[in-house]
Design a protein around this motif. Structure first.
Motif, PDB file in Angstrom:
ATOM      1  N   ILE A  65       1.000  -1.211   0.018  1.00  0.00           N
ATOM      2  CA  ILE A  65      -0.329  -0.034   0.137  1.00  0.00           C
ATOM      3  C   ILE A  65       0.981   1.181  -0.071  1.00  0.00           C
ATOM      4  CG2 ILE A  65      -1.764   1.241   1.070  1.00  0.00           C
ATOM      5  CD1 ILE A  65      -2.633  -1.576   0.113  1.00  0.00           C
ATOM      6  N   ARG A  66       0.848   2.029  -0.916  1.00  0.00           N
ATOM      7  CA  ARG A  66       1.702   3.047  -1.138  1.00  0.00           C
ATOM      8  C   ARG A  66       1.103   4.171  -0.756  1.00  0.00           C
ATOM      9  NH1 ARG A  66       2.978   4.722  -7.321  1.00  0.00           N
ATOM     10  NH2 ARG A  66       3.081   6.986  -7.064  1.00  0.00           N
ATOM     11  N   GLY A  67      -0.234   4.397  -0.555  1.00  0.00           N
ATOM     12  CA  GLY A  67      -0.884   5.780   0.026  1.00  0.00           C
ATOM     13  C   GLY A  67      -2.419   5.296   0.360  1.00  0.00           C
ATOM     14  N   ILE A  68      -3.127   6.541   0.907  1.00  0.00           N
ATOM     15  CA  ILE A  68      -4.368   6.203   1.419  1.00  0.00           C
ATOM     16  C   ILE A  68      -5.181   7.464   1.067  1.00  0.00           C
ATOM     17  CG2 ILE A  68      -6.222   5.793   3.333  1.00  0.00           C
ATOM     18  CD1 ILE A  68      -4.069   4.303   4.692  1.00  0.00           C
ATOM     19  N   GLY A  69      -6.196   7.478   0.396  1.00  0.00           N
ATOM     20  CA  GLY A  69      -6.719   8.642  -0.039  1.00  0.00           C
ATOM     21  C   GLY A  69      -8.339   8.561   0.694  1.00  0.00           C
ATOM     22  N   VAL A  70      -8.529   9.718   1.210  1.00  0.00           N
ATOM     23  CA  VAL A  70      -9.811   9.809   1.854  1.00  0.00           C
ATOM     24  C   VAL A  70     -10.868  10.967   1.425  1.00  0.00           C
ATOM     25  CG1 VAL A  70     -11.058  10.268   4.306  1.00  0.00           C
ATOM     26  CG2 VAL A  70      -8.689   9.386   3.862  1.00  0.00           C
ATOM     27  N   GLY A  71     -11.941  10.558   1.041  1.00  0.00           N
ATOM     28  CA  GLY A  71     -12.914  11.799   0.674  1.00  0.00           C
ATOM     29  C   GLY A  71     -14.008  11.848   2.076  1.00  0.00           C
ATOM     30  N   ALA A  72     -14.038  13.103   2.466  1.00  0.00           N
ATOM     31  CA  ALA A  72     -14.880  13.282   3.744  1.00  0.00           C
ATOM     32  C   ALA A  72     -15.664  14.537   3.584  1.00  0.00           C
ATOM     33  CB  ALA A  72     -14.155  13.231   4.839  1.00  0.00           C
ATOM     34  N   PRO A  73     -16.975  14.697   4.005  1.00  0.00           N
ATOM     35  CA  PRO A  73     -17.445  16.007   4.055  1.00  0.00           C
ATOM     36  C   PRO A  73     -16.727  16.756   4.854  1.00  0.00           C
ATOM     37  CG  PRO A  73     -18.808  14.364   5.352  1.00  0.00           C
ATOM     38  CD  PRO A  73     -17.686  13.682   4.475  1.00  0.00           C
ATOM     39  N   ASN A  74     -16.706  18.191   4.324  1.00  0.00           N
ATOM     40  CA  ASN A  74     -15.865  19.205   4.931  1.00  0.00           C
ATOM     41  C   ASN A  74     -14.272  18.843   5.071  1.00  0.00           C
ATOM     42  OD1 ASN A  74     -18.516  19.946   5.354  1.00  0.00           O
ATOM     43  ND2 ASN A  74     -17.901  21.454   7.039  1.00  0.00           N
ATOM     44  N   GLY A  75     -13.877  18.127   4.397  1.00  0.00           N
ATOM     45  CA  GLY A  75     -12.433  17.670   4.375  1.00  0.00           C
ATOM     46  C   GLY A  75     -11.561  18.768   3.722  1.00  0.00           C
ATOM     47  N   ASN A  76     -10.506  19.077   4.602  1.00  0.00           N
ATOM     48  CA  ASN A  76      -9.501  20.098   4.125  1.00  0.00           C
ATOM     49  C   ASN A  76      -8.160  19.443   3.674  1.00  0.00           C
ATOM     50  OD1 ASN A  76      -7.389  22.216   4.003  1.00  0.00           O
ATOM     51  ND2 ASN A  76      -8.992  23.459   4.948  1.00  0.00           N
ATOM     52  N   GLY A  80      -5.373  18.009   6.114  1.00  0.00           N
ATOM     53  CA  GLY A  80      -5.751  16.865   6.350  1.00  0.00           C
ATOM     54  C   GLY A  80      -6.744  16.802   7.600  1.00  0.00           C
ATOM     55  N   THR A  81      -7.498  18.010   7.899  1.00  0.00           N
ATOM     56  CA  THR A  81      -8.542  17.739   8.864  1.00  0.00           C
ATOM     57  C   THR A  81     -10.006  17.825   8.243  1.00  0.00           C
ATOM     58  OG1 THR A  81      -8.458  20.291   8.827  1.00  0.00           O
ATOM     59  CG2 THR A  81      -7.070  19.043  10.499  1.00  0.00           C
ATOM     60  N   ILE A  82     -10.776  17.515   9.212  1.00  0.00           N
ATOM     61  CA  ILE A  82     -12.350  17.293   8.675  1.00  0.00           C
ATOM     62  C   ILE A  82     -12.850  18.274   9.785  1.00  0.00           C
ATOM     63  CG2 ILE A  82     -14.576  16.310   9.053  1.00  0.00           C
ATOM     64  CD1 ILE A  82     -13.023  13.461   8.209  1.00  0.00           C
ATOM     65  N   GLU A  83     -13.370  19.467   9.449  1.00  0.00           N
ATOM     66  CA  GLU A  83     -13.813  20.701  10.302  1.00  0.00           C
ATOM     67  C   GLU A  83     -15.366  20.895  10.295  1.00  0.00           C
ATOM     68  OE1 GLU A  83     -11.369  24.163   9.544  1.00  0.00           O
ATOM     69  OE2 GLU A  83      -9.558  22.890   9.140  1.00  0.00           O
ATOM     70  N   PHE A  84     -15.795  20.544  11.538  1.00  0.00           N
ATOM     71  CA  PHE A  84     -17.393  20.954  11.682  1.00  0.00           C
ATOM     72  C   PHE A  84     -18.215  20.171  10.552  1.00  0.00           C
ATOM     73  CE2 PHE A  84     -14.721  24.692  13.018  1.00  0.00           C
ATOM     74  CZ  PHE A  84     -14.731  24.524  14.244  1.00  0.00           C
ATOM     75  N   ALA A  85     -17.785  19.090  10.287  1.00  0.00           N
ATOM     76  CA  ALA A  85     -19.010  18.505   9.257  1.00  0.00           C
ATOM     77  C   ALA A  85     -20.264  18.251  10.005  1.00  0.00           C
ATOM     78  CB  ALA A  85     -18.245  17.152   8.828  1.00  0.00           C
ATOM     79  N   PRO A  86     -21.522  18.902   9.447  1.00  0.00           N
ATOM     80  CA  PRO A  86     -22.559  18.717  10.049  1.00  0.00           C
ATOM     81  C   PRO A  86     -23.133  17.378  10.509  1.00  0.00           C
ATOM     82  CG  PRO A  86     -22.746  20.194   8.126  1.00  0.00           C
ATOM     83  CD  PRO A  86     -21.304  19.387   8.170  1.00  0.00           C
ATOM     84  N   SER A  95     -13.433  18.906  20.701  1.00  0.00           N
ATOM     85  CA  SER A  95     -13.367  19.673  19.302  1.00  0.00           C
ATOM     86  C   SER A  95     -13.840  19.114  18.096  1.00  0.00           C
ATOM     87  CB  SER A  95     -11.717  19.967  18.988  1.00  0.00           C
ATOM     88  OG  SER A  95     -11.730  20.589  17.738  1.00  0.00           O
ATOM     89  N   LYS A  96     -14.396  19.888  17.208  1.00  0.00           N
ATOM     90  CA  LYS A  96     -15.312  19.342  16.043  1.00  0.00           C
ATOM     91  C   LYS A  96     -14.125  19.405  14.841  1.00  0.00           C
ATOM     92  CE  LYS A  96     -19.300  18.691  14.753  1.00  0.00           C
ATOM     93  NZ  LYS A  96     -19.796  17.423  14.117  1.00  0.00           N
ATOM     94  N   ILE A  97     -12.882  19.744  15.034  1.00  0.00           N
ATOM     95  CA  ILE A  97     -11.959  19.712  14.123  1.00  0.00           C
ATOM     96  C   ILE A  97     -11.075  18.573  14.312  1.00  0.00           C
ATOM     97  CG2 ILE A  97      -9.744  21.122  13.140  1.00  0.00           C
ATOM     98  CD1 ILE A  97     -11.135  23.386  14.030  1.00  0.00           C
ATOM     99  N   ILE A  98     -11.222  17.597  13.395  1.00  0.00           N
ATOM    100  CA  ILE A  98     -10.617  16.298  13.545  1.00  0.00           C
ATOM    101  C   ILE A  98      -9.191  16.065  12.653  1.00  0.00           C
ATOM    102  CG2 ILE A  98     -10.841  13.577  13.568  1.00  0.00           C
ATOM    103  CD1 ILE A  98     -13.135  15.262  15.424  1.00  0.00           C
TER     104      ILE A  98
END
Lengths: 321, 321
Positions: A65-76, A80-86, A95-98
């Protein structure tokens, strides 16, 4: 052995899908875990890492495994954070900043993790494996529960100054007395051209008019019901798609004037209604765009296999790591 | 001697300004020639080359010109052509597609020539020498006779698939019963927020209402008259700027949702009315943008010396050659 595979993870409010993907876009192994069984980000990420290790073992591809890609609501992408995803309930020390990418990478023995919002991931997926292969300039619009967007310019996702660019679902479609949108504003494109928007148009029109329609017999109307009715030739349902397509086409004209894309790529549940949407979208888009782009910008639909699309989109990010 | 200088050329319908510029943005020599004395592109370009050689000799910098940047209406960066510019009368063998960059380079002993539209040139100028120095993501809006735009993402001008991206002046500001725009569409931002749009608002409002205003005494109203009246405290004139600023601010919110810029940079004759425009622009922009960008995107005004700005903007392109 060469590190020739990636992992794609699509984080949703209810479930998180993940899969091991090769360079051709074949999903070698995949699984789904619940997103909503814990509110503790650390607990969730530990169970996600466990699931990933499980599918890696299942496919027999340890060490590849060379890398991991993540699609997430409110992903920055930048942080690399998920911020305040409702629609995600996790917190980390209140905190809602993960710092999702960093936490996941730590749990996965340092495999690099790239994260962005789900619509951007879908755009990269389409460019890497799908309908936008070979295109350097296009705009992906995801017509799902909401309206998302991923903008590609010169072969790269537009992240903007802060990492949150591409919120086309919240540009203004109806300036005065527009519908309230979940974001707190009103008149947003999303309030009209999402699955929820279509159902809302149906409810409003059924209430406002006496027009006969098979939709009247239903208790709770979804966009899928409107689609089924349109297939039956129901006139009100057909008019709802015409209205939805026109509003979307009008805004697409604005977007074309911004970035002059080669194509608009549509994706998501509502895009399945293309037999009723394509014509009104194109008519409105071409009527509202400058003559130099009239009838020149393609409207295409995602070509990714529906069940794999979310994982593929996210995995495509990892190739760029 | 090192090739340490560039030339900037700003092509307009009536005049073409050109100057020799150093790396600090100092204009060492400049001149202006008429654009409208010939309809033959070859004749014009020969006289332009003559003018350039004249200012090169005047500054005593023969052999030091590294490149030439041209800002021109309907200029295409990819092809170096000026295509169907409404306010330029030149043709080449009967065609309104002029390979301007190639022709000028040939006349200038092969010095490379880069060409783009005037608003893109202004954006590069602002990034290289002006208010946007150090910024990688901003949107330049030129409020002149028309409304132009240059979009910078990741430090680069957005040209799009065909080289014509960034026509924000022709995005839709008023959807229904909007004003006819010179482009053939109606409701365009340019029809409201240009110098011509402001004058038109004044004429319409004077006709529609009985409100007292010093503008009533004028034969022909320009945006400058409206500015002067506003400075005198004329209520109608102040309301005109409020209306103009609101419409611009509403559209800026859409643009922010597209590319998440660090700043919006305003430039051009109408931007000189900033004392009356800033507040309504910011109020509308922040009311219409997603909460995540509220009060976060800067609104700044061009800091380039007005007389040099057009030449500097075009010259900045040449540094990238």
């Amino acid at each position: 052995m060469a590190q020739d595979l990636v992992i794609g993870i699509d984080v949703g409010g209810q479930t998180t899908k993940c899969g091991v993907v090769d360079a051709r876009g074949t999903v070698l192994a995949q699984t789904v875990i619940r997103s909503d069984e814990t509110t503790d980000a650390e607990v969730f990420i530990a169970s996600l890492a466990e699931a990933l290790n499980h599918i890696i073992a299942e496919a027999g591809v340890e060490g590849r495994i060379r890398g991991i890609g993540v699609g997430a609501p409110n992903g920055n992408y930048y942080t690399g954070t998920i911020e305040f995803a409702p629609n995600l309930k996790w917190t980390l020390a209140g905190s809602k900043i993960i710092p999702f990418a960093k936490m996941l990478s730590a749990q996965m023995n340092g495999i690099p993790v790239s994260l962005t919002n789900d619509a951007n991931a879908a755009a990269v997926g389409e460019m890497t494996y799908g309908a936008a292969r070979g295109m350097k300039n296009f705009i992906m619009i995801t017509l799902g529960t909401g309206v998302g967007s991923g903008i590609i310019i010169n072969g790269e996702v537009v992240y903007g100054h802060d990492g949150f660019a591409g919120e086309l679902g919240h540009t203004c479609a109806v300036r005065h007395n527009g519908r309230a949108c979940g974001c707190g504003k009103s008149g947003c494109l999303e309030a009209y051209c999402s699955a929820i928007g279509v159902a809302r148009t149906a409810r409003e029109w059924l209430e406002m008019t006496d027009e006969p329609s098979e939709l009247r017999s239903l208790d709770k109307i979804t966009s899928k019901d409107v689609y089924e009715a349109a297939k039956d030739g129901d006139k009100l349902a057909l008019k709802i798609f015409e209205y939805t397509g026109r509003i979307l086409g009008e805004k697409l004209a604005d977007f074309i004037e911004f970035s002059a894309p080669e194509a608009i790529v549509l994706f998501g549940g509502l895009a399945r209604s293309k037999e009723f949407l394509t014509e009104p979208i194109l008519t409105a888009m071409n009527a509202n765009v400058l003559p130099l782009w009239r009838d020149k910008v393609k409207l295409v639909y995602s070509s990714l296999k529906e069940s794999d699309a979310a994982i593929l989109g996210a995995s495509a990010l990892a190739w760029e790591l």
